[in-house]
Scaffold this active site. Structure first.
Site, PDB file in Angstrom:
ATOM      1  N   TYR A 140       0.849  -1.742 -12.139  1.00  0.00           N
ATOM      2  CA  TYR A 140      -0.536  -1.854 -12.605  1.00  0.00           C
ATOM      3  C   TYR A 140      -0.718  -1.223 -13.986  1.00  0.00           C
ATOM      4  CZ  TYR A 140      -0.832  -2.927  -7.670  1.00  0.00           C
ATOM      5  OH  TYR A 140      -0.616  -3.477  -6.426  1.00  0.00           O
ATOM      6  N   ARG A 168      -5.533   2.523 -15.927  1.00  0.00           N
ATOM      7  CA  ARG A 168      -5.707   3.273 -14.674  1.00  0.00           C
ATOM      8  C   ARG A 168      -6.481   4.583 -14.861  1.00  0.00           C
ATOM      9  NH1 ARG A 168      -2.491   5.006 -11.539  1.00  0.00           N
ATOM     10  NH2 ARG A 168      -3.399   4.110  -9.668  1.00  0.00           N
ATOM     11  N   GLU A 203       4.360  -6.219   1.872  1.00  0.00           N
ATOM     12  CA  GLU A 203       4.008  -6.654   0.508  1.00  0.00           C
ATOM     13  C   GLU A 203       3.879  -5.478  -0.446  1.00  0.00           C
ATOM     14  OE1 GLU A 203       0.110  -8.271   1.300  1.00  0.00           O
ATOM     15  OE2 GLU A 203       0.894 -10.169   1.996  1.00  0.00           O
ATOM     16  N   PRO A 204       4.931  -4.701  -0.639  1.00  0.00           N
ATOM     17  CA  PRO A 204       4.783  -3.557  -1.532  1.00  0.00           C
ATOM     18  C   PRO A 204       4.792  -3.983  -2.997  1.00  0.00           C
ATOM     19  CG  PRO A 204       7.044  -3.733  -0.787  1.00  0.00           C
ATOM     20  CD  PRO A 204       6.293  -4.848  -0.108  1.00  0.00           C
ATOM     21  N   GLY A 205       3.961  -3.352  -3.780  1.00  0.00           N
ATOM     22  CA  GLY A 205       3.962  -3.586  -5.224  1.00  0.00           C
ATOM     23  C   GLY A 205       4.286  -2.272  -5.932  1.00  0.00           C
ATOM     24  N   ARG A 206       3.353  -1.351  -5.812  1.00  0.00           N
ATOM     25  CA  ARG A 206       3.483  -0.060  -6.508  1.00  0.00           C
ATOM     26  C   ARG A 206       4.780   0.664  -6.140  1.00  0.00           C
ATOM     27  NH1 ARG A 206      -1.307   2.739  -7.860  1.00  0.00           N
ATOM     28  NH2 ARG A 206      -2.299   1.506  -6.233  1.00  0.00           N
ATOM     29  N   GLY A 227       0.769  -1.245   0.000  1.00  0.00           N
ATOM     30  CA  GLY A 227       0.000   0.000   0.000  1.00  0.00           C
ATOM     31  C   GLY A 227       0.791   1.281   0.000  1.00  0.00           C
ATOM     32  N   TYR A 262      -9.836   4.369 -12.720  1.00  0.00           N
ATOM     33  CA  TYR A 262      -9.820   5.097 -11.429  1.00  0.00           C
ATOM     34  C   TYR A 262      -9.747   6.608 -11.620  1.00  0.00           C
ATOM     35  CZ  TYR A 262      -7.588   0.530 -10.455  1.00  0.00           C
ATOM     36  OH  TYR A 262      -7.248  -0.795 -10.407  1.00  0.00           O
ATOM     37  N   CYS A 276     -12.385   1.813 -29.404  1.00  0.00           N
ATOM     38  CA  CYS A 276     -13.735   2.333 -29.645  1.00  0.00           C
ATOM     39  C   CYS A 276     -14.523   2.483 -28.348  1.00  0.00           C
ATOM     40  CB  CYS A 276     -14.472   1.415 -30.596  1.00  0.00           C
ATOM     41  SG  CYS A 276     -13.671   1.410 -32.184  1.00  0.00           S
TER      42      CYS A 276
HETATM   43  N1  LLP Z   1      -1.070  -7.045  -0.634  1.00  0.00           N
HETATM   44  C1  LLP Z   1      -2.355  -7.258  -0.930  1.00  0.00           C
HETATM   45  C2  LLP Z   1      -3.092  -8.254  -0.170  1.00  0.00           C
HETATM   46  C3  LLP Z   1      -2.965  -6.517  -1.964  1.00  0.00           C
HETATM   47  O1  LLP Z   1      -4.240  -6.723  -2.237  1.00  0.00           O
HETATM   48  C4  LLP Z   1      -2.217  -5.565  -2.680  1.00  0.00           C
HETATM   49  C5  LLP Z   1      -2.812  -4.800  -3.771  1.00  0.00           C
HETATM   50  C6  LLP Z   1      -0.854  -5.392  -2.349  1.00  0.00           C
HETATM   51  C7  LLP Z   1      -0.318  -6.146  -1.307  1.00  0.00           C
HETATM   52  C8  LLP Z   1       0.026  -4.436  -3.060  1.00  0.00           C
HETATM   53  O2  LLP Z   1      -0.407  -3.137  -2.903  1.00  0.00           O
HETATM   54  P1  LLP Z   1       0.544  -1.917  -3.361  1.00  0.00           P
HETATM   55  O3  LLP Z   1       1.783  -1.946  -2.506  1.00  0.00           O
HETATM   56  O4  LLP Z   1       0.859  -2.116  -4.787  1.00  0.00           O
HETATM   57  O5  LLP Z   1      -0.287  -0.720  -3.130  1.00  0.00           O
HETATM   58  N2  LLP Z   1      -4.829  -1.755  -9.738  1.00  0.00           N
HETATM   59  C9  LLP Z   1      -4.819  -0.750  -8.703  1.00  0.00           C
HETATM   60  C10 LLP Z   1      -4.179  -1.251  -7.440  1.00  0.00           C
HETATM   61  C11 LLP Z   1      -4.824  -2.508  -6.901  1.00  0.00           C
HETATM   62  C12 LLP Z   1      -4.141  -3.025  -5.668  1.00  0.00           C
HETATM   63  C13 LLP Z   1      -4.654  -4.371  -5.306  1.00  0.00           C
HETATM   64  N3  LLP Z   1      -4.006  -4.964  -4.169  1.00  0.00           N
HETATM   65  C14 LLP Z   1      -4.139   0.509  -9.231  1.00  0.00           C
HETATM   66  O6  LLP Z   1      -3.763   0.527 -10.395  1.00  0.00           O
HETATM   67  O7  LLP Z   1      -4.039   1.489  -8.527  1.00  0.00           O
END
Ligand code: LLP
Length: 416
Positions: free
Chosen positions: A375, A315, A276-279, A241, A319, A346
């Protein structure tokens, strides 16, 4: 940590001229900076180490699941947060150790549970009582025990876009705290289950630490209650997050984030902290580079019609996310115009930006949609029978195609 810079008026990724990449690979494409990914991992690793927190960074593969990118994090020692059998498969292929994988998701199928068990993943992050029972039955019937954490829902408002909020009761994720306690107690006597930890994730693109702090307070109280009741935990998974800068977003202070993490884990000082960072890991190190096909002035609006679309970056459509868009070659003195940047699909919802001010440009010019590493490609689709675009990884003055652009043949390969 700037990975994209102008050198002599042309946008570069690290030391590589983006124009030269497009000439070789073609437009549009996703461009990633290896050093940005590594720097973000190391920054988080360092702040957690500074707080003397024993930790595992489980990269949220959903943000960008290209094998080469997963492999960059695998080599740094990362684990993975996965949410499907497909993500387990990709994380394994990318070199992540199964014991470092945490598997969340509200709808794990029996096949996926079996696959996860067989692969030896670190823990299931369980999202309902029914799921726990299913995991128990499957594991017990195979003479195995499944390590689990219960994903609790602390019911706090993360103040982010509702589609990426998770930790409130109105959303499908996790188990309310009042039910979670009972579930831990019941899990103790399940033959196929080994209680390993706790998990929560309140939402994505968090830019206000106070909400994480609110969740932390609730979790700490819950952990104290669990501990008193004799339940020992080995892992505390605080989810992902961490927000990034798109346009004017505030970003959180990572040192303060680590301090909060420390407070949570201190209830079980021996436990491993998982995040659990992704973004945060891949967002800012990626850009979508696209060419202006046509410029259209309908008397009321000016459109830059580009060769990338909502199928490549959804995105903005989904959003109303705002990404910074900049020219690849600076047009000094050309003046500014207000435009909508739209794709060829389209749908009126097919836009990458609306009403932005940008240099007056010409057909054939390139633009870059910034902070698109997370994403972006991973949410792409084939709508309008559009092949998925290429992904290119830059390492200083070298680049490599880490996903070739799809062909028309790819579009029909699974069909009869
Ligand atoms: N852990 C869990 C359980 C999650 O559901 C998520 C993201 C993450 C970790 C990673 O979150 P982050 O660090 O990336 O914020 N498609 C959307 C974001 C969806 C996130 C879903 N879960 C976007 O483009 O903003």
């Amino acid at each position: 940590m700037e990975s994209f810079n102008y050198i002599a008026g042309t946008l570069h990724c690290e030391n590589t001229d983006i124009k030269a990449i497009i000439e070789k690979v073609g437009s549009p494409l996703y461009l990633y900076s290896k050093s940005s990914f590594e720097a973000h991992y190391n920054r988080l690793d360092n702040v957690l180490s500074k707080e003397k927190i024993r930790h595992l960074i489980a990269y949220a593969v959903k943000a960008n699941s290209n094998l080469s990118i997963i492999n960059i994090f695998a080599k740094l020692g990362a684990g993975a947060d996965v949410v499907s059998g497909g993500e387990i498969y990709k994380a394994l292929a990318g070199g992540i150790k199964p014991s470092k994988m945490v598997y969340a998701g509200v709808g794990k199928t029996a096949e996926e549970i079996k696959y996860a068990l067989k692969s030896g993943i670190g823990q299931f992050n369980v999202e309902s009582r029914s799921e726990l029972k299913k995991i128990n039955n499957i594991a017990a019937s195979q003479g195995m025990t499944a390590s689990i954490a219960i994903r609790v829902n602390p019911n706090v408002d993360p103040k982010t876009h509702p589609y990426i909020s998770t930790g409130m009761k109105k959303y499908k994720f996790g188990i309310p705290l009042e039910q979670a306690f009972e579930l831990y107690k019941d899990a103790e006597s399940m033959k196929g289950i080994r209680i390993k930890g706790i998990h929560f994730h309140i939402g994505s693109q968090l830019t206000d630490l106070s909400v994480f702090n609110d969740a932390a307070k609730i979790i700490v109280e819950f952990l104290k209650k669990l501990k008193l009741s004799g339940i020992m935990l080995e892992t505390i998974d605080i989810g992902g997050g961490i927000g990034i800068k798109y346009l004017n977003d505030e970003v959180i202070n990572l040192d303060s984030y680590a301090e909060i993490a420390k407070r949570i884990v201190s209830v079980y000082p021996e436990a491993l902290l998982i995040c659990e960072p992704g973004r945060f890991m891949v967002g800012e190190g990626g850009a979508l580079v696209t060419k202006i096909l046509y410029i259209k002035d309908n008397g009321e609006k000016l459109f830059y019609i580009v060769d990338a679309a909502m199928t490549d970056l959804i995105r903005p459509t989904l959003y109303h996310a705002e990404h910074k868009i900049i020219p690849v070659t600076l047009k000094n003195g050309s003046g500014k115009v207000t435009v909508d940047v739209v794709g060829p699909v389209c749908e009126s919802g097919d836009f990458l930006a609306k009403n932005i001010s940008i240099d007056r440009m010409a057909e054939g010019n390139l633009i870059a949609v910034m902070s698109a590493g997370a994403y972006g490609f991973s949410m792409s689709s084939h709508y309008n029978a559009r092949p998925n675009i290429a992904e290119v990884l830059v390492d200083k003055d070298q680049f490599s195609v880490i996903r070739r652009p799809e062909t028309y043949k790819d579009l029909i390969k699974a069909e009869v």
